[in-house]
Motif scaffolding. Structure first.
Motif, PDB file in Angstrom:
ATOM      1  N   UNK A  56      10.154  -3.680  -2.202  1.00  0.00           N
ATOM      2  CA  UNK A  56      10.032  -4.707  -3.237  1.00  0.00           C
ATOM      3  C   UNK A  56       8.848  -4.476  -4.166  1.00  0.00           C
ATOM      4  N   UNK A  57       8.072  -3.436  -3.896  1.00  0.00           N
ATOM      5  CA  UNK A  57       6.844  -3.217  -4.665  1.00  0.00           C
ATOM      6  C   UNK A  57       7.139  -2.821  -6.105  1.00  0.00           C
ATOM      7  N   UNK A  58       7.930  -1.773  -6.282  1.00  0.00           N
ATOM      8  CA  UNK A  58       8.143  -1.222  -7.616  1.00  0.00           C
ATOM      9  C   UNK A  58       9.018  -2.115  -8.479  1.00  0.00           C
ATOM     10  N   UNK A 126       0.465  -2.815 -12.016  1.00  0.00           N
ATOM     11  CA  UNK A 126       0.391  -4.218 -11.576  1.00  0.00           C
ATOM     12  C   UNK A 126      -0.315  -4.319 -10.232  1.00  0.00           C
ATOM     13  N   UNK A 127       0.063  -3.406  -9.329  1.00  0.00           N
ATOM     14  CA  UNK A 127      -0.524  -3.397  -7.986  1.00  0.00           C
ATOM     15  C   UNK A 127      -0.884  -1.955  -7.628  1.00  0.00           C
ATOM     16  N   UNK A 128      -2.038  -1.469  -8.112  1.00  0.00           N
ATOM     17  CA  UNK A 128      -2.412  -0.054  -7.963  1.00  0.00           C
ATOM     18  C   UNK A 128      -2.314   0.489  -6.537  1.00  0.00           C
ATOM     19  N   UNK A 129      -2.900  -0.202  -5.569  1.00  0.00           N
ATOM     20  CA  UNK A 129      -2.915   0.307  -4.202  1.00  0.00           C
ATOM     21  C   UNK A 129      -1.507   0.462  -3.645  1.00  0.00           C
ATOM     22  N   UNK A 130      -0.673  -0.550  -3.846  1.00  0.00           N
ATOM     23  CA  UNK A 130       0.689  -0.516  -3.314  1.00  0.00           C
ATOM     24  C   UNK A 130       1.543   0.528  -4.031  1.00  0.00           C
ATOM     25  N   UNK A 131       1.436   0.601  -5.346  1.00  0.00           N
ATOM     26  CA  UNK A 131       2.279   1.525  -6.109  1.00  0.00           C
ATOM     27  C   UNK A 131       1.878   2.977  -5.880  1.00  0.00           C
ATOM     28  N   UNK A 132       0.580   3.230  -5.783  1.00  0.00           N
ATOM     29  CA  UNK A 132       0.119   4.592  -5.491  1.00  0.00           C
ATOM     30  C   UNK A 132       0.584   5.020  -4.106  1.00  0.00           C
ATOM     31  N   UNK A 133       0.453   4.128  -3.129  1.00  0.00           N
ATOM     32  CA  UNK A 133       0.888   4.428  -1.758  1.00  0.00           C
ATOM     33  C   UNK A 133       2.386   4.664  -1.699  1.00  0.00           C
TER      34      UNK A 133
END
Length: 207
Positions: A56-58, A126-133
Motif C-alpha cells: 500500500x506504500x506506493x 511522500x514517505x521517503x523511508x518507506x518508498x526507498x525501502x
C-alpha cells in the motif's frame, strides 16, 4: 554471362550483409550457466515487482488502475518468434528468433526502468523511508541483471538516464500516480521477459 536477375539478387544480399554489419548487433549468446543464472534473477524480479504492487506504500490513495509502459524498447516483438499461417493454423518459425536482439531489447527496458526508479528515489517523496525501502531491492535486481546478463557494451543505454530525469515534478501525489502506472506496466513487461528467458533457456530456437 550472368543474368541481370542474379546480379540484382547478389546486390541485395551484399546490401543486407552490409546493413547487418553496420548496425553492430552482437551475435554472441548467453552461456548455459549465464542463462540459468539470469533466468533466476528475472524470476526474482517478477516476484519482487508483484510484492511491490501488493504493497500500500506506493499506490496509497490512488484509485486509478491505469497501466503505462514508457520504455521505447521493442521487447514484445523482438522476443516473440514470428508466427506463420499454414493450413489455417498458426505455426511457430523458430529460425526467425534472434536471441541477441531479444536480449538487447530486454536490456534497453532494464536501462529505462533503472533510470526511472533511480530518478524517482532522488525526487521529493511522500514517505521517503518507506518508498526507498520498497523500491531499492527492485533497483538492485535490475542493476545485477544489467551487469551480469547483458551482451551489450557498458554504457550502451546511458541516454535513458537523461530521459528519466524529466519524468518527475514536485507534486508527490502526481509522481506516485505516474510511478504506480509505470510499475503496473513493468509488471506486465517482466512477465513477457520471463517467458522469453524460458524460451531462450529451452534452446528450441537453436534447433
Amino acid at each position: 554471362m550472368r543474368s541481370h536477375g542474379w546480379d540484382f539478387a547478389s546486390c541485395v544480399l551484399l546490401l543486407t550483409l552490409s546493413w547487418r554489419t553496420s548496425t553492430a548487433v552482437p551475435l554472441r549468446t548467453l552461456s548455459a550457466e549465464q542463462c540459468e543464472h539470469c533466468s533466476l534473477l528475472f524470476k526474482s524480479l517478477l516476484l519482487n515487482v508483484t510484492e511491490l504492487l501488493n504493497s500500500d506504500v506506493l499506490c496509497f490513495g490512488i484509485a486509478s488502475d491505469k497501466v503505462a509502459v514508457r520504455s521505447s524498447a521493442e521487447t514484445v516483438a523482438a522476443c516473440a518468434p514470428i508466427l506463420t499461417q499454414s493450413s489455417g493454423c498458426m505455426m511457430q518459425t523458430k529460425s526467425s528468433f534472434s536471441e541477441s536482439e531479444c536480449l538487447r531489447n530486454i536490456m534497453e527496458d532494464l536501462a529505462h526502468y533503472a533510470a526511472a526508479f533511480q530518478s524517482y528515489l532522488n525526487s521529493t517523496l511522500r514517505s521517503p523511508e518507506e518508498e526507498v525501502a520498497l523500491l531499492s531491492p527492485t533497483l538492485g535486481i535490475i542493476q545485477s541483471l544489467r551487469k551480469n546478463c547483458s551482451l551489450m557494451p557498458n554504457g550502451e543505454n546511458d541516454s535513458s538516464e537523461k530521459d528519466a530525469a524529466q519524468m518527475w515534478g514536485n507534486d508527490t501525489y502526481s509522481n506516485r500516480q505516474e510511478m504506480c502506472k509505470m510499475m503496473r506496466g513493468f509488471y506486465v513487461r517482466t512477465i513477457t521477459i520471463n517467458r522469453a528467458m524460458g524460451y531462450i533457456s529451452s534452446g528450441d530456437h537453436r534447433k
